[in-house]
Write an enzyme that holds these catalytic residues in place. Structure first.
Site, PDB file in Angstrom:
ATOM      1  N   ASP A  57     -29.981  91.866  55.129  1.00  9.78           N
ATOM      2  CA  ASP A  57     -30.585  90.780  55.906  1.00  9.78           C
ATOM      3  C   ASP A  57     -32.077  90.829  55.609  1.00  9.78           C
ATOM      4  O   ASP A  57     -32.786  91.733  56.071  1.00  9.78           O
ATOM      5  CB  ASP A  57     -30.311  90.999  57.394  1.00  9.78           C
ATOM      6  CG  ASP A  57     -30.919  89.903  58.263  1.00  9.78           C
ATOM      7  OD1 ASP A  57     -31.786  89.143  57.760  1.00  9.78           O
ATOM      8  OD2 ASP A  57     -30.547  89.808  59.436  1.00  9.78           O
ATOM      9  N   ASN A  84     -33.115  84.680  46.668  1.00  7.40           N
ATOM     10  CA  ASN A  84     -32.462  83.382  46.861  1.00  7.40           C
ATOM     11  C   ASN A  84     -32.277  83.027  48.338  1.00  7.40           C
ATOM     12  O   ASN A  84     -32.241  81.849  48.691  1.00  7.40           O
ATOM     13  CB  ASN A  84     -31.108  83.417  46.142  1.00  7.40           C
ATOM     14  CG  ASN A  84     -30.204  82.287  46.592  1.00  7.40           C
ATOM     15  OD1 ASN A  84     -30.355  81.150  46.165  1.00  7.40           O
ATOM     16  ND2 ASN A  84     -29.260  82.582  47.502  1.00  7.40           N
ATOM     17  N   SER A 136     -38.919  75.769  45.924  1.00 14.53           N
ATOM     18  CA  SER A 136     -38.525  74.371  46.065  1.00 14.53           C
ATOM     19  C   SER A 136     -39.729  73.499  45.777  1.00 14.53           C
ATOM     20  O   SER A 136     -40.877  73.914  46.027  1.00 14.53           O
ATOM     21  CB  SER A 136     -38.049  74.131  47.497  1.00 14.53           C
ATOM     22  OG  SER A 136     -37.924  72.745  47.751  1.00 14.53           O
ATOM     23  N   TYR A 151     -40.397  74.705  56.498  1.00 13.68           N
ATOM     24  CA  TYR A 151     -39.820  75.014  55.185  1.00 13.68           C
ATOM     25  C   TYR A 151     -40.893  74.906  54.108  1.00 13.68           C
ATOM     26  O   TYR A 151     -41.086  75.824  53.302  1.00 13.68           O
ATOM     27  CB  TYR A 151     -38.675  74.049  54.899  1.00 13.68           C
ATOM     28  CG  TYR A 151     -37.926  74.283  53.613  1.00 13.68           C
ATOM     29  CD1 TYR A 151     -37.023  75.337  53.495  1.00 13.68           C
ATOM     30  CD2 TYR A 151     -38.088  73.437  52.511  1.00 13.68           C
ATOM     31  CE1 TYR A 151     -36.312  75.541  52.321  1.00 13.68           C
ATOM     32  CE2 TYR A 151     -37.378  73.625  51.334  1.00 13.68           C
ATOM     33  CZ  TYR A 151     -36.481  74.687  51.244  1.00 13.68           C
ATOM     34  OH  TYR A 151     -35.771  74.883  50.075  1.00 13.68           O
ATOM     35  N   GLY A 152     -41.617  73.783  54.097  1.00 17.51           N
ATOM     36  CA  GLY A 152     -42.608  73.539  53.061  1.00 17.51           C
ATOM     37  C   GLY A 152     -43.718  74.578  53.084  1.00 17.51           C
ATOM     38  O   GLY A 152     -44.148  75.064  52.030  1.00 17.51           O
ATOM     39  N   LYS A 155     -42.284  77.890  51.734  1.00 17.65           N
ATOM     40  CA  LYS A 155     -42.043  77.874  50.281  1.00 17.65           C
ATOM     41  C   LYS A 155     -43.371  77.823  49.522  1.00 17.65           C
ATOM     42  O   LYS A 155     -43.481  78.401  48.433  1.00 17.65           O
ATOM     43  CB  LYS A 155     -41.141  76.700  49.892  1.00 17.65           C
ATOM     44  CG  LYS A 155     -39.682  76.842  50.364  1.00 17.65           C
ATOM     45  CD  LYS A 155     -38.937  77.972  49.664  1.00 17.65           C
ATOM     46  CE  LYS A 155     -37.429  77.892  49.910  1.00 17.65           C
ATOM     47  NZ  LYS A 155     -36.689  79.015  49.311  1.00 17.65           N
ATOM     48  N   ARG A 184     -25.674  70.557  45.811  1.00 12.90           N
ATOM     49  CA  ARG A 184     -24.579  70.358  46.765  1.00 12.90           C
ATOM     50  C   ARG A 184     -24.130  71.686  47.374  1.00 12.90           C
ATOM     51  O   ARG A 184     -23.207  72.336  46.886  1.00 12.90           O
ATOM     52  CB  ARG A 184     -23.415  69.708  46.023  1.00 12.90           C
ATOM     53  CG  ARG A 184     -22.692  68.667  46.786  1.00 12.90           C
ATOM     54  CD  ARG A 184     -22.091  67.590  45.901  1.00 12.90           C
ATOM     55  NE  ARG A 184     -21.346  68.058  44.753  1.00 12.90           N
ATOM     56  CZ  ARG A 184     -21.579  67.651  43.502  1.00 12.90           C
ATOM     57  NH1 ARG A 184     -22.533  66.794  43.221  1.00 12.90           N
ATOM     58  NH2 ARG A 184     -20.857  68.114  42.498  1.00 12.90           N
ATOM     59  N   THR A 185     -24.828  72.101  48.427  1.00 17.80           N
ATOM     60  CA  THR A 185     -24.481  73.332  49.152  1.00 17.80           C
ATOM     61  C   THR A 185     -24.525  73.000  50.632  1.00 17.80           C
ATOM     62  O   THR A 185     -24.816  71.861  51.017  1.00 17.80           O
ATOM     63  CB  THR A 185     -25.530  74.431  48.871  1.00 17.80           C
ATOM     64  OG1 THR A 185     -26.805  73.945  49.329  1.00 17.80           O
ATOM     65  CG2 THR A 185     -25.627  74.764  47.390  1.00 17.80           C
TER      66      THR A 185
HETATM   67  P1  NAP Z   1     -27.166  77.754  51.591  1.00 19.60           P
HETATM   68  O1  NAP Z   1     -25.928  77.217  50.997  1.00 19.60           O
HETATM   69  O2  NAP Z   1     -27.559  77.352  52.966  1.00 19.60           O
HETATM   70  O3  NAP Z   1     -27.130  79.341  51.477  1.00 19.60           O
HETATM   71  C1  NAP Z   1     -28.193  80.101  51.977  1.00 19.60           C
HETATM   72  C2  NAP Z   1     -27.913  81.554  51.718  1.00 19.60           C
HETATM   73  O4  NAP Z   1     -29.021  82.313  52.263  1.00 19.60           O
HETATM   74  C3  NAP Z   1     -26.650  82.069  52.429  1.00 19.60           C
HETATM   75  O5  NAP Z   1     -26.013  83.031  51.617  1.00 19.60           O
HETATM   76  C4  NAP Z   1     -27.208  82.700  53.676  1.00 19.60           C
HETATM   77  O6  NAP Z   1     -26.395  83.719  54.235  1.00 19.60           O
HETATM   78  C5  NAP Z   1     -28.475  83.316  53.107  1.00 19.60           C
HETATM   79  N1  NAP Z   1     -29.403  83.738  54.142  1.00 19.60           N
HETATM   80  C6  NAP Z   1     -29.982  83.011  55.115  1.00 19.60           C
HETATM   81  N2  NAP Z   1     -30.740  83.811  55.895  1.00 19.60           N
HETATM   82  C7  NAP Z   1     -30.625  85.059  55.385  1.00 19.60           C
HETATM   83  C8  NAP Z   1     -31.148  86.326  55.737  1.00 19.60           C
HETATM   84  N3  NAP Z   1     -31.944  86.492  56.796  1.00 19.60           N
HETATM   85  N4  NAP Z   1     -30.835  87.414  54.971  1.00 19.60           N
HETATM   86  C9  NAP Z   1     -30.027  87.272  53.892  1.00 19.60           C
HETATM   87  N5  NAP Z   1     -29.466  86.112  53.532  1.00 19.60           N
HETATM   88  C10 NAP Z   1     -29.770  85.020  54.268  1.00 19.60           C
HETATM   89  O7  NAP Z   1     -28.437  77.364  50.680  1.00 19.60           O
HETATM   90  P2  NAP Z   1     -28.576  77.054  49.116  1.00 19.60           P
HETATM   91  O8  NAP Z   1     -28.622  75.593  48.963  1.00 19.60           O
HETATM   92  O9  NAP Z   1     -27.604  77.854  48.325  1.00 19.60           O
HETATM   93  O10 NAP Z   1     -30.073  77.570  48.885  1.00 19.60           O
HETATM   94  C11 NAP Z   1     -30.373  78.758  48.183  1.00 19.60           C
HETATM   95  C12 NAP Z   1     -31.862  78.754  47.894  1.00 19.60           C
HETATM   96  O11 NAP Z   1     -32.209  77.569  47.140  1.00 19.60           O
HETATM   97  C13 NAP Z   1     -32.721  78.705  49.154  1.00 19.60           C
HETATM   98  O12 NAP Z   1     -33.833  79.551  48.990  1.00 19.60           O
HETATM   99  C14 NAP Z   1     -33.162  77.262  49.229  1.00 19.60           C
HETATM  100  O13 NAP Z   1     -34.367  77.094  49.941  1.00 19.60           O
HETATM  101  C15 NAP Z   1     -33.285  76.904  47.765  1.00 19.60           C
HETATM  102  N6  NAP Z   1     -33.199  75.462  47.507  1.00 19.60           N
HETATM  103  C16 NAP Z   1     -32.047  74.785  47.730  1.00 19.60           C
HETATM  104  C17 NAP Z   1     -32.002  73.412  47.465  1.00 19.60           C
HETATM  105  C18 NAP Z   1     -30.742  72.608  47.661  1.00 19.60           C
HETATM  106  O14 NAP Z   1     -30.770  71.390  47.388  1.00 19.60           O
HETATM  107  N7  NAP Z   1     -29.626  73.203  48.092  1.00 19.60           N
HETATM  108  C19 NAP Z   1     -33.140  72.737  46.988  1.00 19.60           C
HETATM  109  C20 NAP Z   1     -34.308  73.472  46.767  1.00 19.60           C
HETATM  110  C21 NAP Z   1     -34.328  74.836  47.023  1.00 19.60           C
HETATM  111  P3  NAP Z   1     -25.362  83.427  55.471  1.00 19.60           P
HETATM  112  O15 NAP Z   1     -24.106  82.904  54.839  1.00 19.60           O
HETATM  113  O16 NAP Z   1     -25.220  84.756  56.115  1.00 19.60           O
HETATM  114  O17 NAP Z   1     -26.028  82.407  56.362  1.00 19.60           O
END
Ligand code: NAP
Length: 227
Positions: A57, A84, A136, A151-152, A155, A184-185
């Protein structure tokens, strides 16, 4: 010996796709998950790749320290660190509670601060390292400034951390930031154009850069972008 990569938030979304691709590229993967059971289920979905699951964590300094100690005790050396793990609070600035602001900084900024301090010195000592901070364009200072407030800001600070760490290590440790695009997440939502695998592409490229690859950069689609 294959390099070992630690991916935070590796249990779903882009992090899981990064684990899959790094495993396929022949790296040993440590999948960090704050919930070990969710991490194990995610690792099982990756098939026969060499994946080890660690409770991690990033918002909890004790969890980061304990993970580093367990890995060191078992002789696992982290050569590649992918920061990540992230959360996406979108509350407008004047509605934003201090708690939400602090949560965003804890995960999106201090998480990478903690893991960098725990794992980068070993890379420096061993003469090889790659650090990839999943940032991001929402943290970009150019072109009008950061996106959603908590968030902004976090980051943008992660981008600053990227440069500080990059300038604190010798050239054989490459430290870069990446915007994965709109993916797409759970975070990106079902309307996003990119698959997690596509979103993982530039991060995996940065995680496996050759020795003459770039450092201290911000990338999207394998190309530099402005901070
Ligand atoms: P996601 O599907 O929401 O997954 C987030 C991941 O971070 C999950 O595995 C979550 O674990 C983990 N997490 C959250 N808090 C945590 C903590 N305290 N310790 C350890 N793990 C933690 O998001 P994603 O879209 O894959 O995003 C991954 C990265 O890409 C992020 O940094 C995000 O800001 C960046 N990003 C994403 C997008 C997009 O369009 N999706 C765009 C720009 C940047 P749990 O399952 O335990 O919650």
């Amino acid at each position: 010996m294959p390099h070992t990569a630690l991916v935070t938030g590796g249990n779903r979304g882009i992090g899981l796709a990064i684990c899959r691709r790094l495993g396929r590229s022949g790296l040993d993967v440590v999948l960090g998950a704050r919930d070990t059971e969710r991490g194990r289920r995610a690792a099982a979905s990756l098939g026969p790749a060499a994946v080890r699951v660690e409770q991690l964590d990033v918002a909890d300094p004790d969890s980061v320290e304990a993970c580093a100690k367990r890995l060191a005790a078992e002789g696992v050396q982290v050569d590649v660190l992918v920061n990540n793990a992230g959360i996406y609070p979108t509350t407008p600035f004047f509605d934003l509670s201090e708690e939400t602001m602090a949560d965003s900084l804890q995960v999106n900024l201090l998480g990478a601060y903690r893991t960098s301090r725990a794992f980068v010195p070993g890379m420096v000592d061993r003469g090889y390292g790659r650090v990839v901070n999943i940032s991001s364009t929402g943290g970009r200072m150019s072109g009008g400034g950061p996106g959603p407030a908590a968030y902004g800001i976090a980051k943008a600070a992660l981008n600053a951390l990227t440069l500080v760490v990059a300038h604190s290590v010798p050239f054989h440790v490459k430290v870069n930031a990446v915007c994965p695009g709109w993916v797409r997440t759970d975070m990106g939502g079902s309307g996003a154009p990119l698959t997690p695998d596509q979103g993982a592409d530039t991060a995996v490229w940065l995680a496996t850069l050759p020795d003459d690859g770039p450092t201290a950069g911000f990338f999207q689609d394998r190309r530099p972008i402005t901070w």
